[in-house]
Design an enzyme around this catalytic site. Sequence first.
Site, short mmCIF file in Angstrom:
data_model
loop_
_atom_site.label_atom_id
_atom_site.label_comp_id
_atom_site.label_asym_id
_atom_site.label_seq_id
_atom_site.Cartn_x
_atom_site.Cartn_y
_atom_site.Cartn_z
CG MET A 25 -1.85 1.13 1.35
SD MET A 25 -2.95 1.28 -0.10
CE MET A 25 -3.17 3.05 -0.14
CD GLU A 26 -1.51 3.50 -3.25
OE1 GLU A 26 -1.37 2.28 -3.03
OE2 GLU A 26 -2.50 3.97 -3.85
CD GLU B 262 2.16 -0.49 -3.56
OE1 GLU B 262 1.51 0.56 -3.41
OE2 GLU B 262 1.66 -1.54 -4.02
C1 7MF Z 1 1.63 -4.39 -7.95
O1 7MF Z 1 -2.51 -1.01 -5.82
C2 7MF Z 1 0.44 -4.34 -8.63
C3 7MF Z 1 -0.75 -4.35 -7.94
C4 7MF Z 1 -4.17 -1.41 -3.36
C5 7MF Z 1 -3.96 -2.83 -2.97
C6 7MF Z 1 -1.43 -2.53 -4.32
O2 7MF Z 1 -0.83 -0.24 -4.59
C7 7MF Z 1 -1.91 -1.12 -4.57
C8 7MF Z 1 -2.89 -0.62 -3.48
C9 7MF Z 1 -4.52 -4.72 -4.55
C10 7MF Z 1 -4.22 -5.55 -5.61
C11 7MF Z 1 -3.00 -5.43 -6.26
C12 7MF Z 1 -2.07 -4.48 -5.84
C13 7MF Z 1 -2.37 -3.62 -4.77
C14 7MF Z 1 -3.62 -3.75 -4.12
C15 7MF Z 1 -0.78 -4.42 -6.56
C16 7MF Z 1 0.42 -4.45 -5.90
C17 7MF Z 1 1.60 -4.43 -6.59
N1 7MF Z 1 -3.24 0.76 -3.77
BR1 7MF Z 1 -6.16 -4.90 -3.72
ZN ZN Z 2 -1.55 0.26 -6.87
#
Ligand code: 7MF
Ligand code: ZN
Length: 884
Positions: free
Chosen positions: A272-273, A307
């Site tokens: 999470m970013e 992120e």
């Molecule tokens: C790479 O998008 C690609 C997708 C939300 C949580 C991370 O940064 C995020 C968060 C989910 C599903 C896939 C990913 C993420 C989330 C993700 C992570 C790394 N904002 Br739900």
């Molecule tokens: Zn993301």
Amino acid sequence: MSAVEPLRMAQTVCLKDYRPPEFRIETAELYFDLHETGTTVRSRLFIERDARTPPSHPLVLNGEGLELVSVALDGRTLTPGEYRVDEEGLTVPGVPARFALEIENRVHPADNTALEGLYVSGGNFCTQCEAEGFRRITYFLDRPDVMARYTTTLVADRARCPVLLSNGNPAAHGELADGRHWVRWEDPFPKPSYLFALVGGDLAWIEDEFTTRSGRKVRLRLYVQRHNLDKCAHAMECLKRAMRWDEEAYGREYDLDLFMIVAVDDFNMGAMENKGLNIFNSACVLASPETATDDDFQAILGVVGHEYFHNWSGNRVTCRDWFQLSLKEGFTVFRDQEFSAEMASRGVERIRDVNALRNAQFREDAGPMAHPVRPESYQEISNFYTATVYLKGAEVVRMLRNLLGAEGFRRGADLYFERHDGRAVTTDDFVCAMEDAAGADLAQFRLWYSQAGSPELHVERRYDPGAGTCTLTVRQDCPPTPGQPEKAPFHIPLAVGLLTRDGRELPLCLAGEAHPVAGTRVLELRREVETFVFTGITEEPVVSLLRGFSAPVKVHMERDDEELAFLMAHDTDPFSRWDAGQELAVKVLLRLMEAQRSGADLVADPVLVEAFRRSLLDAEADRAFLARLLTLPSEDYVAESLDRIDPAAVHEAHRFLRRALAKALHEPLLETYRSLGESGPYRIDPESVGRRSLRNLCLGYLMQGDDPQAVPLCLDQFHSGTNMTDVLAALSALARSERPEREPALEEFYERWKDDPLVVDKWFAIQASAPLPDALERVRTLTRHPAFNPRNPNKVRALLGAFCQGNPARFHARDGAGYAFLGDWILELDPINPQVAARLVRVLSRWRRYEPRLGELMRAQLERVLAAPDLSRDTYEIASKSLV
Ligand code: 7MF
Ligand code: ZN
């Protein structure tokens, strides 16, 4: 009301109902007194009524599962009659145009098993707020278009929580009585509440530094549990590379003095970013050669990049509402994919990404949960963090790049960041910036955001030797999806090339053009049927289609085995070369299934076998690429081309072909395996990674061919391997065999790694995905293993996810036992963690695609789940929509 509609009606949120916020929160001063069992949260919010809001309008703050202690308005404590609290939040009528609201409430982090809001993982406090977790921490306008400046004060026991982190920069700290201490953080950038984070605990860290290209020094810290300190170096390296890359590729610098990453074991997704304080699932950070595979190392690069890139595509410019989720996610996935491609082999990276899209997104588009990249409605937003929003969203951005060219696209990105910095905007704002900067008309292109479904292209070619022309006729259509029976034609970039019979690229000249263009050409499809005439063609060409996977579509063209084998050997585009091999293998597998059905003898097609042999002996090719080329399409991918899926039949054909290839290619497989042995110390550069992947592919085949020589090789690699990539490849080959060496190897592995939860996850997953006849019983037994913990999402994914999604032959057992097992677990997990349960329900949502007998059994489990009282909104939405 249909039969499946429950008594309780689910609330649906619709894009068309979007209204700007009635109130804004300018600053939020938060105070946390951290205790596991009862944390006190105090907030002071400076709130302003929007000029368009009538003065009579009450303030309505979101809040879920909170214990309200007190509310004060401009310093005066309100009596209970002056506000209202219900399950959704806090309503305060009669508020002035500008005021300070002070709220005190309590939450219970130790009981928070849903892992949304403030919870405890591995003894440490942490938060997850996206999408709507902040409302489980305190009352707030929990929507992304309300952006506030935050000051956060954390108080905790110094011994238990020496480290106290939040967004932004550390501002002050001090000691308190009773061994407690406090730390204050200030985030100068206004942000939506979903980007808020705090962490508290006894964490160790590694530190590094990055100098931005304008010369500012940024301190980088990666926080982990002390025993994981030796697994941080790779992620830190990835972070620095990502920071550099965003400067070079997009001109984007980091904007705070400090950037922190924290790894936690219990996390619903990858990472999470949160502004300045990214929180990661430890599986996406921790790596050492002994404990992580090459794939893990690569995935960490992608996630750390993802992120980090959100700092601009997500945080500085964020989403107006959650229907715009792909604005940040599609764009950021595109950015992380391009980053990874640059760090490794572009062709191999592209194949990996397309594979992920086809396996997850195409399947989603073909089922009851199909939705556009910008959805129109949802019941529970966490269900819309989907392959469509992320992966198809990334393809839509990539198509923009392909249509506008690298320079036009970069100008568009610059304009987008400049125009919308500090704002909450829409996918349409993104397209407008691209349009304005590149001077393009993207009106039709916008349909990619609003229409669901995977378009299908039917291509016919005609060679006219007399005229010296080759004509391509392309017809597009898009199957219906829920709520969208008819689609308008899409604007599709279709990259093509023409090859001579000896593998040369033909210069391409469309009728009416003066000069030919060498190599690939991007044809633009707009109408339902388009015709392209290439001139100056003096021999019948081989057509190479959808090069680089230039659009997220399915292509159909009549091609015989020889032509596909030719492309698999000679196409200059790595994606199309790989894709030709996949198409050939699918054709062969479908024929094998046909032969099985009619009781005919099974034979592995010599064209395929020889194409594989030629590739295996191709000394020129990149080894990572060869390993991809020689991997058969997954059983699930093959199944997609069937009207009604019989997973057992697909599995039998697949198994037959793998064994046939192993036997026919025994010599070159063995030879390649031997020639690629480890020389020198372990390294993770692309060359070494490629060597290991090809070598382990050979081992995998050899182990399936009943070759007595293979087992000692495999055992030797298992015992003497110095890195997890090789050890796991050997173990996984053993685990898929029914040889007596299987159990001792699994046991030995567990004993060696039982204290490392991420390695134990691999151990669970290998067993759960091995297609042995008694797989279900083994998985059932493993759910009672002391290392299995249903509260840990990684464990659930490793065991239940790997069985239900990675073992189609056994999960879809004819008696429905796999489905009943899944049904049991969905019901068990739903009260613990709705997001995890809802993810598992998706497996059943595709019931209509299976043989009627199986489909009915799957549906029965959906009905059973839906009948459960107190089902979460997450699980309810997926289960109910699957039955419509
Ligand atoms: C790479 O998008 C690609 C997708 C939300 C949580 C991370 O940064 C995020 C968060 C989910 C599903 C896939 C990913 C993420 C989330 C993700 C992570 C790394 N904002 Br739900
Ligand atoms: Zn993301």
